[in-house]
Write a protein that holds these residues in place. Sequence first.
Motif, PDB file in Angstrom:
ATOM      1  N   SER A  30      14.865 -11.417   5.217  1.00 10.85           N
ATOM      2  CA  SER A  30      13.813 -11.839   4.524  1.00 10.85           C
ATOM      3  C   SER A  30      12.617 -12.489   5.408  1.00 10.85           C
ATOM      4  O   SER A  30      11.334 -12.598   4.828  1.00 10.85           O
ATOM      5  CB  SER A  30      14.159 -12.784   3.222  1.00 10.85           C
ATOM      6  OG  SER A  30      14.558 -13.991   3.552  1.00 10.85           O
ATOM      7  N   GLU A  31      13.041 -12.860   6.745  1.00 11.92           N
ATOM      8  CA  GLU A  31      12.034 -13.509   7.479  1.00 11.92           C
ATOM      9  C   GLU A  31      11.421 -12.549   8.080  1.00 11.92           C
ATOM     10  O   GLU A  31      10.277 -12.763   8.980  1.00 11.92           O
ATOM     11  CB  GLU A  31      12.583 -14.625   8.350  1.00 11.92           C
ATOM     12  CG  GLU A  31      12.936 -15.906   7.060  1.00 11.92           C
ATOM     13  CD  GLU A  31      13.533 -17.127   8.160  1.00 11.92           C
ATOM     14  OE1 GLU A  31      13.726 -17.008   9.001  1.00 11.92           O
ATOM     15  OE2 GLU A  31      14.340 -17.768   7.205  1.00 11.92           O
ATOM     16  N   PRO A  33       8.856  -9.409   8.840  1.00  8.94           N
ATOM     17  CA  PRO A  33       7.761  -9.012   8.049  1.00  8.94           C
ATOM     18  C   PRO A  33       8.088  -7.426   7.896  1.00  8.94           C
ATOM     19  O   PRO A  33       8.202  -6.731   9.120  1.00  8.94           O
ATOM     20  CB  PRO A  33       6.322  -9.206   8.870  1.00  8.94           C
ATOM     21  CG  PRO A  33       6.954  -9.786  10.382  1.00  8.94           C
ATOM     22  CD  PRO A  33       8.461 -10.122  10.192  1.00  8.94           C
ATOM     23  N   MET A  34       7.894  -6.940   6.891  1.00  9.58           N
ATOM     24  CA  MET A  34       8.084  -5.444   6.542  1.00  9.58           C
ATOM     25  C   MET A  34       6.496  -4.734   6.976  1.00  9.58           C
ATOM     26  O   MET A  34       5.481  -5.692   6.795  1.00  9.58           O
ATOM     27  CB  MET A  34       8.481  -5.085   5.335  1.00  9.58           C
ATOM     28  CG  MET A  34       9.902  -5.519   4.698  1.00  9.58           C
ATOM     29  SD  MET A  34      11.094  -4.598   5.916  1.00  9.58           S
ATOM     30  CE  MET A  34      12.039  -5.799   6.571  1.00  9.58           C
ATOM     31  N   SER A  36       3.250  -3.326   6.769  1.00 13.09           N
ATOM     32  CA  SER A  36       2.210  -3.072   5.626  1.00 13.09           C
ATOM     33  C   SER A  36       1.340  -1.783   6.078  1.00 13.09           C
ATOM     34  O   SER A  36       0.790  -1.701   7.004  1.00 13.09           O
ATOM     35  CB  SER A  36       1.312  -4.293   5.761  1.00 13.09           C
ATOM     36  OG  SER A  36       0.242  -4.258   4.936  1.00 13.09           O
ATOM     37  N   ALA A 145       6.161  -4.914   0.662  1.00 17.03           N
ATOM     38  CA  ALA A 145       5.137  -5.182   1.838  1.00 17.03           C
ATOM     39  C   ALA A 145       3.814  -4.719   0.888  1.00 17.03           C
ATOM     40  O   ALA A 145       3.843  -3.616   0.658  1.00 17.03           O
ATOM     41  CB  ALA A 145       5.099  -4.613   2.905  1.00 17.03           C
TER      42      ALA A 145
END
Length: 164
Positions: A30-31, A33-34, A36, A145
Amino acid sequence: MITQDEVNCPDAQPAAAPQVTEGDIRRAVSEIPMPSLQIQVQPGERTLVNVPTIFHTDPRTLRESVTLLGFDIDVEATPTRYTWHPGDGTSKTTTKPGRPYPAKDVTHTYRRVADEVRPRVDTTYSVRYRVDGGAWTPLGQTLTATGESTSLEVEEAAPVLVAR
């Protein structure tokens, strides 16, 4: 050499090696970043009322590796759902990223003139992981995202007869 603790407690076992749990992995993933994704709009920076506007994006699979409690964790996040926000208060969800013209996989028809709307696409990723090169395991939750918006002007056009 025997320590005083071992003398006092001869049945004491050495501390167990740390184990990584799915909860640990969920927190670590979860940390990350997916990606965008940027929405692509056709015909461009302007469109017309009552004419379908084409949306699409360029999907990317994320591949990351992290070390967690001494374990190597490989993570793969694949786009599986796209939520299109045309900027007029509506939204639509698809499983496809759309394609440019002449395809019309993802379209939206604006009903009102607007000096500026801010369309965007939010991308939902399905995630899987593996520990120390083992078998891939689904994470059991998706991550989303929020996409960057772009500016679009919605205009009105009227046919006009012209004498030749």
